[in-house]
Every structure is written in structure tokens, then in C-alpha cells.
Design an enzyme around this catalytic site. Structure first.
Site, PDB file in Angstrom:
ATOM      1  N   GLY A   1       0.629  -1.110   0.045  1.00  0.00           N
ATOM      2  CA  GLY A   1      -0.152   0.156   0.027  1.00  0.00           C
ATOM      3  C   GLY A   1       1.012   1.330  -0.057  1.00  0.00           C
TER       4      GLY A   1
ATOM      5  CG  ASP B   1       5.131   3.791  -2.712  1.00  0.00           C
ATOM      6  OD1 ASP B   1       4.619   4.516  -3.108  1.00  0.00           O
ATOM      7  OD2 ASP B   1       4.728   2.544  -2.699  1.00  0.00           O
TER       8      ASP B   1
HETATM    9  O1  RIB Z   1       3.741   1.644  -4.927  1.00  0.00           O
HETATM   10  C1  RIB Z   1       3.424   0.032  -4.509  1.00  0.00           C
HETATM   11  C2  RIB Z   1       2.383  -0.146  -3.939  1.00  0.00           C
HETATM   12  O2  RIB Z   1       1.241   0.010  -4.732  1.00  0.00           O
HETATM   13  C3  RIB Z   1       2.322  -1.614  -3.503  1.00  0.00           C
HETATM   14  O3  RIB Z   1       2.633  -2.039  -2.266  1.00  0.00           O
HETATM   15  C4  RIB Z   1       0.573  -1.987  -3.673  1.00  0.00           C
HETATM   16  O4  RIB Z   1       0.161  -2.309  -2.666  1.00  0.00           O
HETATM   17  C5  RIB Z   1       0.068  -0.730  -4.395  1.00  0.00           C
HETATM   18  O5  RIB Z   1      -0.584   0.077  -3.513  1.00  0.00           O
END
Ligand code: RIB
Length: 301
Positions: free
Chosen positions: A37, A241
Site C-alpha cells: 500500500g 514510495d
Molecule cells: O507503490 C507500490 C504499492 O502500490 C504496492 O505496495 C501496492 O500495494 C500498491 O499500493
């Protein structure tokens, strides 16, 4: 303090010989279940880089919730603001090819129940950094931005996955972070040109991550670019992320935007060296050791 309002998923990751085309079935040896996520990944990335982090979100009352939260819990993220709702925990199918490129499908589930009200009881103030992405309802993202602005907090939005928010909402941000696909929602031309046009128009800082080509950053009166740390790419999942979480952590510690850009770029690249979103996130010491292998950002205006 960093507050992340965003998504929490359980990822089902497939190391595929190639990504399937429409209508095609592709076989691979095995799949791995791991927490993910975008919101949770960014929260953990910031915590691993030494920031104090609160994750605000939602999970279901199901068997996926505990594994989805496992790394946040062991990584020292405050998860007391995560609620349980009557929808299933978010679930993502992540397919990764031998070059590390991925395709992701997310069943949003509980993430659709996340609301801006969840941050209204927090002691958000000028010393807090609010980090958001677009895996929760856009209307709630907009409300959270408005609320954080009234409290004087720093606001960082990762426009991922690509989505549309009103320009008057984007103008309330301090920093907008997007990749090449996402920034194309806001203009046409080269990523740096779009970033600079948006930065001037809205009076904010705009960063575009460019994968193996590094990243660029535009403020109303200056532009910067940086290359990519050379690494052996295993899986690019979570690289964006890591970039967002570490950028926010650096700003939160008082770093300049260009120094934060340097650290975030290194963190993003290191994440690509391991399989899985959260298992790939580097710690502060690993980032420190690799910083000298990437030249700092340079002015590009
Ligand atoms: O950015 C990667 C994430 O995108 C993954 O962990 C997946 O859950 C989606 O949210």
C-alpha cells in the site's frame, strides 16, 4: 513528526517471466505475500530513515489485516490511528518481470473508508508533515489538505496512482511528487517543463521521478535535476514510495529540498535491489553509506 494519511494493502507478489498481455495467462514458480500500500510503504520508508511517523488509514476485520500491518508495527510506526471497518483489507496483485518492471492491480476495499476526519483529532501543527497519496478517496485527500493548511503543517502529496485534483487544492501543497505518467495530467511537454510551469502557476515545489533517468525538481524560481544511483534492479515496486517517505523524512529533519532530493533518490534506487515493496525499503545507515555514490542535485534553470 510525520503523519501519513493513506492506503494499507496486502501485496501478492509474482516474480513473472514476463508481464501478461490482455487475455493471456503466464505461469511463474511461486508468489510471496507481503505488506504494501503506497501510504503504508511511505510511512515505513520515513520511519526506517529515522522519522517519528503516525500512519492513519483503515483495514478490514479479516485475516489480511494483521500481515498488512506487520512491518509498520515492527518498524516503530504509530498505528493507533488505523481503524477497522466493514470492508476487506486492501489487496494488491503485483507482477514483476525479470527487468524489475511491474504491473499492479489494487482492490481498494477498506482504503475507500479512509476519511480526512481521522486526522482532525491529531495535534497537527507547523512542526508536522502530512503525507498523502491517491489510493484513498480523492475528496478525502482534498479535505485533509484543506485541514492541514489551516494548521500550518507542511503538506506533501504523491499523485499516485494518477488522479485529478482541483488546482486550488494543489495550490495548498508544499510539495507535489509525481512520476512521468502522473505529471502528464497537469500539462504537456518534457517533465521538467511541466513541473516548472505547475510550480510557477501554483507557487509550490514539484518533483518528477524519472526511473533510471533520476528525478527533477522545480520551485517557482529554481529547477534542479539529479541522476540515478546505479544499482542492479530486481523489483521497482515501492521505489517511488521510498522516495516520497525519505524525502518527507529529510524535510521533517530540516534538510533543504535539494538535499532531501539527493537522499530520496538514493533510497528509491536502493529499494529496487530487493523483491517486495516494504522488504526492499532501506534504513538510514544504508542510505548514508550510498549517498556518496550519487552526485548531488544540480541547478537546471
Ligand atoms: O507503490 C507500490 C504499492 O502500490 C504496492 O505496495 C501496492 O500495494 C500498491 O499500493
Amino acid at each position: 513528526m510525520i503523519v501519513v494519511l493513506g492506503s494499507i494493502n496486502l501485496d501478492l507478489g509474482f516474480a513473472a517471466p514476463r508481464l501478461p498481455a490482455a487475455g493471456e495467462t503466464v505461469l511463474c514458480d511461486a508468489a510471496a505475500v507481503s505488506p504494501g500500500g503506497k501510504g503504508a510503504n511511505q510511512a515505513l520508508a520515513a520511519a526506517r530513515d529515522g522519522a517519528a511517523v503516525r500512519m492513519i488509514g483503515a483495514v478490514g476485520r479479516d485475516a489480511f489485516a494483521a500481515p498488512a500491518l506487520s512491518e509498520l508495527r515492527s518498524g516503530g510506526v504509530d498505528i493507533s490511528g488505523i481503524v477497522e471497518v466493514e470492508r476487506p483489507t486492501g489487496l494488491a496483485a503485483v507482477m514483476v518481470d525479470p527487468a524489475g518492471q511491474n504491473q499492479i492491480m489494487v482492490a481498494s476495499g477498506a482504503n475507500l473508508a479512509v476519511t480526512a476526519r481521522q486526522i482532525e483529532t491529531l495535534a497537527l501543527g507547523p512542526d508536522a508533515t502530512l503525507v498523502l497519496q491517491m489510493e484513498i478517496p480523492p475528496a478525502e485527500v482534498a479535505k485533509a489538505i484543506e485541514f492541514a493548511r489551516t494548521r500550518g503543517s507542511r503538506i506533501v502529496l504523491n499523485l499516485a496512482p494518477a488522479a485529478t485534483l482541483a488546482e486550488e487544492v494543489l495550490a495548498r501543497l508544499d510539495v507535489l511528487i509525481a512520476n512521468e505518467i502522473e505529471i502528464a495530467r497537469l500539462g504537456t511537454g518534457r517533465p521538467m517543463d511541466i513541473a516548472h510551469a505547475v510550480a510557477r502557476r501554483l507557487g509550490i515545489t514539484v518533483i518528477v521521478t524519472l526511473g533510471g533517468d533520476g528525478a527533477c525538481m522545480a520551485a517557482p524560481a529554481s529547477c534542479w535535476q539529479i541522476g540515478c544511483l546505479p544499482v542492479e534492479v530486481v523489483d521497482t515496486t515501492g521505489a517511488g514510495d521510498a522516495f516520497v517517505g525519505v524525502f518527507a523524512a529529510a524535510l521533517d529533519r530540516g534538510a533543504s529540498p535539494e538535499s532531501a532530493l539527493h537522499r530520496a533518490s538514493v533510497a528509491g534506487a536502493l529499494t529496487c535491489t530487493r523483491f517486495g515493496a516494504q522488504s526492499g525499503l532501506p534504513g538510514a545507515a544504508e542510505i548514508d553509506r550510498a549517498l556518496s555514490r550519487l552526485a548531488p542535485a544540480v541547478r537546471a534553470d
